[in-house]
Design a protein around this motif. Sequence first.
Motif: not given
Length: 786
Positions: A515-520, A650-652, A752-756
């Motif tokens: 997604t946006k901002g996640l260039e690897c 905390y979510d993790l 953060y939703t996508e990361l989770l």
Amino acid sequence: MDFACNKKDTEQVLYVEMTNCSPVPAQYHWSFQADSQVNTIRLVREFVAQNNTSQIKHVIQILSQEFALSQHPHSRKGGLIGLAACSIALGKDSGLYLKELIEPVLTCFNDADSRLRYYACEALYNIVKVARGSVLPHFNVLFDGLSKLAADPDPNVKSGSELLDRLLKDIVTESNQFDLVSFIPLLRERIYSNNQYARQFIISWILVLESVPDINLLDYLPEILDGLFQILGDNSKEIRKMCEVALGEFLKEIKKNPSSVKFAEMANILVIHCQAADDLIQLTAMCWMREFIQLAGRVMLPYSSGILTAVLPCLSYDDRKKNIKEVANVCNQSLMKLVIPEDDEMDETKPSMTIPAEPTSEESLSKPEAVTTGSLDASGDSSNSGVFTVTSCERIQVTLNLDGIVQVLDYHLSDTSIGMMTRIAVLKWLYHLYIKTPRKMFRHTDSLFPILLRTLSDESDEVILKDLELLAEIASSPAGQTEEGHGPSDGSDVRPGPVELHVPARAGQLSSSSTKGLECSPSTPTMNSYFYKFMINLLKRFSSERKLLETRGAFIIRQLCLLLNAENIFHSMADILLREEDLKFASTMVHTLNTILLTSSELFQLRNQLKDLKTPESRNLFCCLYRSWCHNPVTTVSLCFLTQNYKHAYDLIQKFGELEVTVDFLTEVDKLVQLIECPIFTYLRLQLLDVKNNPYLIKALYGLLMLLPQSSAFQLLSHRLQCVPNPELMQTTDNTKPSTSFKRTAASNIDYTELLQHFEKVQNKHLEARHQRAGRAEQLDRRVVL
């Protein structure tokens, strides 16, 4: 007695005189049979007075053919005495008949009777003593005969030959007409004799010729140098000492007159003897090589691979060969200094570059070398090599045979039996070549890469450090970026080389879920295509050799972070691990990288960059690391703690209840609790004072507490949380002022939703992989039972 002048009477007189000769006792050196010799002398002098050359020749012929070469021993003795008498009678005119006088005497040098050989020495001594300088045109045949008598088993013959030898040396020393050119081929032939006495004879003559000012033996040194080194290995201490003195004199002359030295013609000879098993030969040859490199300079460059073949193994010698090691080290350092950046600009397929005249070579010599046999670079034809010219104003051409050098270096680095200091020297050479001649060196990188990666498993830390320096230079050199045939730095278009240094199909790309901002793909303006290749193959190495990862993994990665950009290293490794199919290795590797990130002093700046996430680059790096860190749940939480993403942490932790909790999992939680107490997380512990603005930090820590069994780590974290103050007590009196506590403002830039979701997806893969491994293990156990 009356002397008849006709041919028949002459024959009768000579026959009577010579056959009446009795043996001459050895103690009467150079004595004559009175009657026979006096009469012969009178006869010849009569002919000289009459200027009757034909009769003189006839007398010599009779003495030679019918007496000196007769089958009867006494006749041969009489003939030899008669020839000596003829020489005395002729006096200064004997030079006109020297060939006829000398040849039959030299033939008798090979007589089976030692007394005849002794008489021959006496006769030749008198002939030479009378003729003096006139014998020099016949020097070669005299030298040849003497070299044979020098090894004669009879002591009397040997003694007589020594007297004759001294006389001949005096004549050569006094004369300025010695024909050195015609003598050298004979000297070159005789110098390879294995007989000790013959060798002693040869060396004595070389010393004499070297001492004569009018004879320049240095010009012909390439012809005899190899033979001298052969003699230096003789079993006799006396001969070795004589040869050592001779070589020392030549070396002094070379230092005094480098302009007349044919360095190139002798380079290969020295390379051979620098590899000799005899310590004296090797040390002497190495000392010569040191002087050659320092005096001749770049003239020695075409011979670099041969020199390295000889020098590199010596660098690992122990104290028993300390002298050789020290000289070899000087040779190595001096040779390395000869490589200059201009060598990178020359194309070996075109005329070589010109430089101001130093030690010169008339032509560039760059034939390939055979490494294992120590065979040599450049042409073996010495006639093609030039002479060092110090004062010459001409410009010269010298070619660096880089292919041959790299071949030698590769061989020595691949040899597992080679010593540590040699391996270090090889790596220093390769590093030096990449610095001085990067464009040409990158043509060899694909072939060098596998051995450089294998060297990371070396037992010596110093070797590994040099290897890492070299790999870092390869990965960051601009020459590697522009080299033809190599793809861009992201590795998306890299051709597989002979060792399959290719990037996986997806390694340079983003997954479809990005997604946006996640260039690897790392932004590596200072890196080249080999940087990504290096990261891929380093991880492959860790994967195939787990012991290397356990014992040296952290050391290697920390050093690389000092040598290269730490952000680039973590970014690229995380990107590659994201696509790793071996999930167990991915988890182990992520744990290793996380430990390095959190504990290494070398990564202080990178931790600060991640701690605040103030810049797009830092947020991009966090997202890239996060995706790979998901291979290990606890490291993912620690990354969130480091980046102060406490809510997400905390979510993790809330998701941990859905994971398979194993002993290894709890052990990692235990280590994380220990880590929280370290100085690195000082800022985190201080944030516990701001209860109001950091509720999720406290919740996350309580979550870890709930995961732990009541162990020492549980007690440690529990005591820490008991220190969290009451929020009511921490309120200030002025509630109207804005809080100065830290507040995260970067959340809007990260999904953060996508990361989770990505974390859950990766962990499901790990769960499935563990079950598959467990299933295979269970089936194997059943087979064993059956």
